[in-house]
Design an enzyme around this catalytic site. Structure first.
Site, PDB file in Angstrom:
ATOM      1  CG  LEU A 151      -1.988  -1.037   1.371  1.00  0.00           C
ATOM      2  CD1 LEU A 151      -2.761  -0.823   2.670  1.00  0.00           C
ATOM      3  CD2 LEU A 151      -2.946  -1.024   0.178  1.00  0.00           C
ATOM      4  CG  ASP A 152       0.674   4.206  -3.062  1.00  0.00           C
ATOM      5  OD1 ASP A 152       1.605   3.478  -3.445  1.00  0.00           O
ATOM      6  OD2 ASP A 152      -0.215   4.656  -3.807  1.00  0.00           O
ATOM      7  CE  LYS A 153       5.478   8.571   5.002  1.00  0.00           C
ATOM      8  NZ  LYS A 153       6.599   9.527   4.961  1.00  0.00           N
ATOM      9  NE  ARG A 186      -1.664   7.946  -6.020  1.00  0.00           N
ATOM     10  CZ  ARG A 186      -0.392   8.076  -5.644  1.00  0.00           C
ATOM     11  NH1 ARG A 186       0.274   7.032  -5.188  1.00  0.00           N
ATOM     12  NH2 ARG A 186       0.196   9.251  -5.726  1.00  0.00           N
TER      13      ARG A 186
END
Length: 303
Positions: free
Chosen positions: A142-144, A243
């Site tokens: 998962l992205d930060k 995104r």
């Protein structure tokens, strides 16, 4: 209700200490006294054992407090020293997998700038406490600034089985996304082919097979003129897929500067949360369902 905060000693105490003035469940009490923290942050503090009632660790959210009891909350800096989890909590664990609930702001794995304060490093330290030979393996990321459910494997064999059969093993990956603007179409299905630029930014192509196929389904939960809250289900799991597709839809994710979004101050984070993951267990083939509470701020902004 006013909660009496006990005076500090000259040397800063490792705990925040409160005396209960009326009967109340523990979680709402913590939300009140820790008003500057998010729901997920308070949930993590409670889950990882930083809260005690009358000097007994209490992790039960609906534990009923009584007047006169003393609630102590171990400060995060002290919690780090005691090697408890920061920015995450374990949802499920067995001999094959560990499933966590990750907060926004915590890296999944190390970068050049940060190597220790990551989900991977904390879990590696955790499993080695039982046996120094134990290890953790990354299955997906998962992205930060994305919060929610993540799975790690406890062996190379399990990691490979999950990754090599991801499409068959994973039955559901659901996200909740706060996007800019009012999404007019109640439901939608986006298909494109994703490619990566020389600067490692993903972009979308409508030319068939010109890149990796990416498919995203969405439905509107609620919206106003400024923001829309969507439930998004991934048919494929490509890098930055949601995104890119939200940008293509004309409604970028809130706070996503890289893919056309602004309003960073609205949430103070990316408006992306991994709400649910359903998968067949790599050893037993039993269907398992894991979920993470959606941040309340997502709902408040889209009312």
């Amino acid at each position: 209700m006013k909660n009496k905060k006990r005076p500090r000693s000259k040397k800063p105490a490792p705990y925040l200490t409160y005396e209960v003035t009326e009967s109340k469940e523990l979680f709402p009490f913590l939300r009140e006294v820790l008003e500057n923290r998010s729901r997920n942050s308070v949930k993590s503090i409670l889950t990882r054992g930083q809260v005690s009632v009358n000097d007994r660790i209490q992790t039960q959210h609906n534990y009923m407090l009584e007047k006169g009891q003393v609630v102590k909350i171990l400060k995060n800096k002290e919690a780090v020293k005691q090697e408890v989890f920061i920015g995450m909590s374990i949802i499920y664990e067995d001999e094959d997998i560990i499933v966590i609930d990750k907060e926004a702001g915590l890296l999944s794995i190390a970068t050049k700038e940060e190597r220790r304060q990551t989900a991977f490093h904390q879990l590696m330290d955790y499993v080695k406490q039982e046996n120094p030979m134990n290890r953790i393996f990354v299955v997906h990321r998962l992205d930060k600034e994305t919060s929610g459910v993540m799975v790690f494997a406890k062996s190379e064999k399990v990691k490979r089985k999950l990754q090599d059969n991801w499409k068959d093993i994973v039955k559901e990956r659901t996200y909740v996304v706060l996007v800019e603007g009012k999404v007019s179409k109640e439901k939608g299905y986006i298909v494109s082919w994703l490619k990566e630029s020389s600067t490692h930014k993903m972009y979308s192509s409508r030319v068939k097979n010109d890149g990796l196929r990416a498919a995203t389904r969405y439905r509107v939960i609620q919206s106003n003129q400024q923001f829309s809250l969507l439930e998004v289900e991934l048919e494929t799991g490509r890098k930055n897929q949601i995104r890119v597709h939200m940008q293509e839809l004309g409604h970028p994710v809130v706070g996503d500067k890289q893919y056309g979004g602004g309003h960073r101050r609205v949430l103070g984070r990316l408006g992306l949360h991994a709400k649910a993951l359903a998968l067949y267990h790599p050893r037993t083939d039993k269907l398992m369902f894991f979920r993470s509470d959606v941040p309340t701020s997502f709902y408040h902004k889209s009312k």
